[in-house]
Design a protein around this motif. Structure first.
Motif, PDB file in Angstrom:
ATOM      1  N   PHE A  38       5.450   4.797   6.353  1.00 55.55           N
ATOM      2  CA  PHE A  38       4.656   5.057   7.069  1.00 55.55           C
ATOM      3  C   PHE A  38       4.554   5.627   8.635  1.00 55.55           C
ATOM      4  N   GLN A  80       0.452  -1.232   0.512  1.00 59.04           N
ATOM      5  CA  GLN A  80       0.171   0.214  -0.022  1.00 59.04           C
ATOM      6  C   GLN A  80       0.662   1.517  -0.317  1.00 59.04           C
ATOM      7  N   THR A  81       2.409   1.192   0.222  1.00 58.46           N
ATOM      8  CA  THR A  81       3.558   1.964   0.654  1.00 58.46           C
ATOM      9  C   THR A  81       3.512   3.006  -0.912  1.00 58.46           C
ATOM     10  N   GLN A 107       0.997   2.533  -3.910  1.00 57.82           N
ATOM     11  CA  GLN A 107       0.001   3.543  -3.765  1.00 57.82           C
ATOM     12  C   GLN A 107      -0.661   4.555  -4.164  1.00 57.82           C
ATOM     13  N   HIS A 132      -7.822   2.751   3.676  1.00 55.73           N
ATOM     14  CA  HIS A 132      -6.347   3.043   3.718  1.00 55.73           C
ATOM     15  C   HIS A 132      -5.740   3.495   5.115  1.00 55.73           C
ATOM     16  N   ARG A 151      -2.968   8.174  -2.695  1.00 51.68           N
ATOM     17  CA  ARG A 151      -3.762   7.757  -1.434  1.00 51.68           C
ATOM     18  C   ARG A 151      -3.623   6.954  -0.331  1.00 51.68           C
ATOM     19  N   ARG A 152      -1.926   6.647  -0.387  1.00 51.66           N
ATOM     20  CA  ARG A 152      -1.798   5.711   0.508  1.00 51.66           C
ATOM     21  C   ARG A 152      -2.586   6.054   2.013  1.00 51.66           C
ATOM     22  N   LEU A 153      -2.506   6.826   2.226  1.00 52.69           N
ATOM     23  CA  LEU A 153      -3.272   7.257   4.076  1.00 52.69           C
ATOM     24  C   LEU A 153      -4.832   8.014   4.133  1.00 52.69           C
ATOM     25  N   SER A 154      -4.807   7.360   2.651  1.00 52.27           N
ATOM     26  CA  SER A 154      -6.820   7.904   2.636  1.00 52.27           C
ATOM     27  C   SER A 154      -7.573   7.513   3.700  1.00 52.27           C
ATOM     28  N   ARG A 182     -10.248   5.330   0.396  1.00 55.93           N
ATOM     29  CA  ARG A 182      -9.922   4.749  -0.340  1.00 55.93           C
ATOM     30  C   ARG A 182     -10.209   3.024   0.246  1.00 55.93           C
TER      31      ARG A 182
END
Ligand SMILES: Nc1ncnc2c1ncn2[C@@H]1O[C@H](COP(=O)(O)OP(=O)(O)O)[C@@H](O)[C@H]1O
Ligand SMILES: [Mg+2]
Lengths: 251, 390
Positions: free
Chosen positions: B232, A106-107, A109, B212, A111-114, A117
């Motif tokens: 992250f 996911q990192t 992708q 996400h 909008r990885r922190l959206s 989504r």
């Protein structure tokens, strides 16, 4: 070999009075397996921690693909293209094996922190994640919780998590520790495939001397925080200094 | 061993796990919450109805802690502060704070609650973001974060006691009128306002933890080092969820003030922050629904405990014995059942029931075809992408 992917100059780290890493230069060439060996406490893990920004150095620079990354915080290093596994296995125990790698993918992708989504099975990240599991041979364990996997499988998952972030340089800290003979063979095979099939560069910390001699292009020997010797496996095998300081203690 | 075709072939014989009926039972639960009070409503049931309203409000507060603890992995003893911020702000506006002090009266029926809610949430969020920012900047984590939130709760309580002109000091703010009073059934209308707010907040949280952002939070709870090593910003994510949770706690407080009729320093202090921790632990952290189950269970048992043990001892003895029993139950649950009541719920959810083929298909669609039944990892469970099928 087309030049250096990672270059560390004069890396130094002190813990109180102890100089764990002492003026270390390290040059890792693209698409090679470069091993870092040395007795326990030589400073190998600390070098890794300095390279990926987990610890602040007391001196020295780190350049990755021509960019100075010494100043970046730990979590930004992944996005630059460096993945790492840990000496003590680091996975997400309560999540499925698949989610372990999916969240890593996911990192990369959009909008990885959206918060809006929701990840789907059809996302490119899910494909990346699944491929990472296939590469390390865990695809058939995808729906199991990570904490019921065997030790060997968890070591492989640790590597798969790093792979799922799509690194160009992979730092593996003793990936074979605690593995059975068969599992060591699998891991050896995996490291070879990472270089030959996925064109990755691997910086490897490893205790198993046979394995290191077999798969490394270059070996750097650390001793008490300093670089003792560096060269091809044959050169290292022939080195008197290494035999005395390191191999000698094993024999 | 668990390839697609074979598990499909087995399903009709063994049936479908109850857990996959989730769309059905969620709809059923919502319908019950809406219809039950309407159907059973009688004048003499005000007490029961208000008990339920209260549970929903406290459950909302527990929900906010579950986001912080169950997903962000942080123990906060300060949720009462954000609850109190919402409660005091709402109370101040509903009791004519502006009218008395500034002389301009907002329409109390409409504007006052909106002002109260807005100011309360803003206050809580700013406070939460500030605290989290300062904590994480100086690398305060784990137990120390809990201590900082405890200090916050103690400070907030002292502040509220001292700042008499606005907060009413020790007595708090009293005689708070009802929200959007609809006669002749103010209790019923209040229940539905609270229910609507709770359902909305719950839905938002469900979406949030599945997103996400929520997946990253779950990863942080599981292993902070690993979460940051895959790229992250752990501190940012934790700060943000602490802010979101503060907003939800403030919403709970804003609903609580008019429901309870008064707010006082107890509500803002660490007493509130600590009891929520117990509710969430007993319900099971990291499931959202567990927050409500734990709240309801603990409060219900506590309420009717006196009746249950009354035959064996006097009421005063019962009242003093209660915390002891409660303490042991709490310890037992924490030590033996780390997933709390939700562990049980998920075990029941794994039971299989036979279903006709058509219904199974519809369910599979409603579940997005990839809701795998397994405890704890529900959010993380996901079948491999279709390309992998043999
Ligand atoms: N966080 C730390 N704090 C204090 N000393 C440390 C820390 N990490 C490593 N050391 C010390 O630094 C030296 C090198 O450790 P390490 O890099 O882990 O060695 P290796 O990985 O080669 O076995 C050891 O003497 C170790 O005790
Ligand atoms: Mg080490």
């Amino acid at each position: 070999m087309i030049g250096a992917i990672l270059e560390a100059r004069a890396l130094t780290k002190r813990f109180g009075g102890l100089v764990a890493v002492d003026d270390v230069d390290l040059l890792v060439n693209r698409n090679t397996v470069h091993s870092l060996i040395g007795p326990n406490g030589a400073g190998k893990t600390t070098v890794f921690n300095l390279l990926c920004g987990l610890m602040a150095s007391d001196g020295g620079t780190v350049t990755f693909e021509g960019r100075d990354i010494g100043v970046l915080p730990f979590h930004r290093i992944t996005l630059e293209g460096i993945g790492r596994s840990f000496q003590r296995t680091q996975v997400f125990p309560d999540l499925t094996t698949f989610e372990n790698v999916r969240v890593a993918a996911q990192t990369r992708q959009p909008r990885r922190l959206s918060p809006f989504r929701v990840p789907r099975g059809s996302d490119p990240g899910s494909d990346t994640a699944y491929r990472a599991l296939e590469i390390v041979g865990l695809a058939d364990r995808a729906t199991e919780r990570a904490d019921i996997l065997s030790h060997g499988e968890q070591r492989a998952l640790d590597v798969a998590i790093a792979l799922a972030t799509q690194p160009r340089l992979l730092l593996l800290d003793e990936p074979t520790s605690g593995l059975s003979v068969g599992e060591v063979a699998n891991m050896t095979d995996l490291v070879n495939r990472l270089r030959s099939e996925l064109a990755m560069t691997v910086l490897l910390v490893e205790h198993n001397v046979n394995l290191v001699m077999n798969i490394s292009d270059v070996i750097t020997v650390l001793h008490q925080g300093r670089v003792l010797e560096e060269g091809s496996p044959d050169a290292i095998r022939g080195s008197r200094a290494v035999a005395e300081a390191y191999l000698g203690t094993d024999a | 061993m668990k390839s697609g075709p074979r598990s499909d072939a087995r399903a009709p014989r063994n049936g479908v796990p109850l857990e996959q009926l989730r769309p059905l039972w969620s709809a059923g639960l919502v319908l019950t919450l809406v219809l039950l009070p309407l159907c059973l409503w009688r004048e003499d049931m005000i007490f029961e109805l208000n008990f339920l309203t209260g549970m929903l409000i406290w459950g909302l507060l527990a929900l906010s802690l579950d986001l912080v603890w169950g997903y962000g992995g942080m123990i906060s003893l300060g949720q009462g502060v954000f609850f109190g911020a919402g409660g005091y702000a709402m109370a101040w506006f509903l009791t004519g704070g502006i009218t008395h002090r500034v002389g301009r009266a907002p329409d109390p029926e409409l504007l006052a609650p909106l002002f109260g809610l807005g100011v309360g949430i803003a206050l809580a969020v700013v406070l939460a973001l500030g605290i989290a920012f300062l904590c994480f900047r100086s690398r305060v984590g784990g137990l120390f974060f809990a201590i900082v939130t405890l200090a916050l709760a103690v400070t907030a309580k002292l502040l509220v006691i001292t700042w008499r002109p606005v907060t009413g000091g020790d007595n708090g703010i009293i005689n708070i009128p009802r929200l959007f009073r609809v006669d002749p059934e103010p209790e019923l209308s209040q229940y539905f306002i609270v229910l609507a707010a709770v359902l909305a907040a719950y839905w938002i949280c469900r979406r949030l933890v599945a997103s996400h952002f929520g997946r990253v939070l779950t990863a942080i709870r599981e292993n902070e080092l690993r979460a940051s090593s895959i790229g992250f910003n752990v501190n940012l994510a934790k700060t943000l969820i602490f802010g979101v949770a503060a907003a939800i706690a403030a919403l709970a407080g804003a609903l609580f003030a008019p429901y309870n009729g008064n707010v006082n320093p107890i509500h803002i202090g660490f007493e509130t922050g600590a009891i929520v921790l117990i509710w969430v632990a007993i319900g099971g952290r990291g499931f959202l629904l567990g927050a409500f189950i734990g709240t309801f269970l603990v409060q219900y048992v506590r309420f009717y405990m006196t009746d249950i043990i009354a035959p064996f001892m006097s009421v005063t003895t019962a009242n003093s014995v209660w915390p002891l029993i409660f303490g042991f139950v709490f310890l037992g649950v924490i030590l033996l059942y780390p997933d709390g009541m939700m562990g049980l719920v998920h075990r029941i959810g794994a039971w299989r029931v036979p279903l006709p083929e058509s219904l199974r298909r519809a369910l599979a669609r409603a579940n997005g075809a990839d809701a795998l039944p397994r405890p704890r990892a529900v959010e993380g469970a996901r079948t491999p992408p279709s390309g992998s099928a043999p």
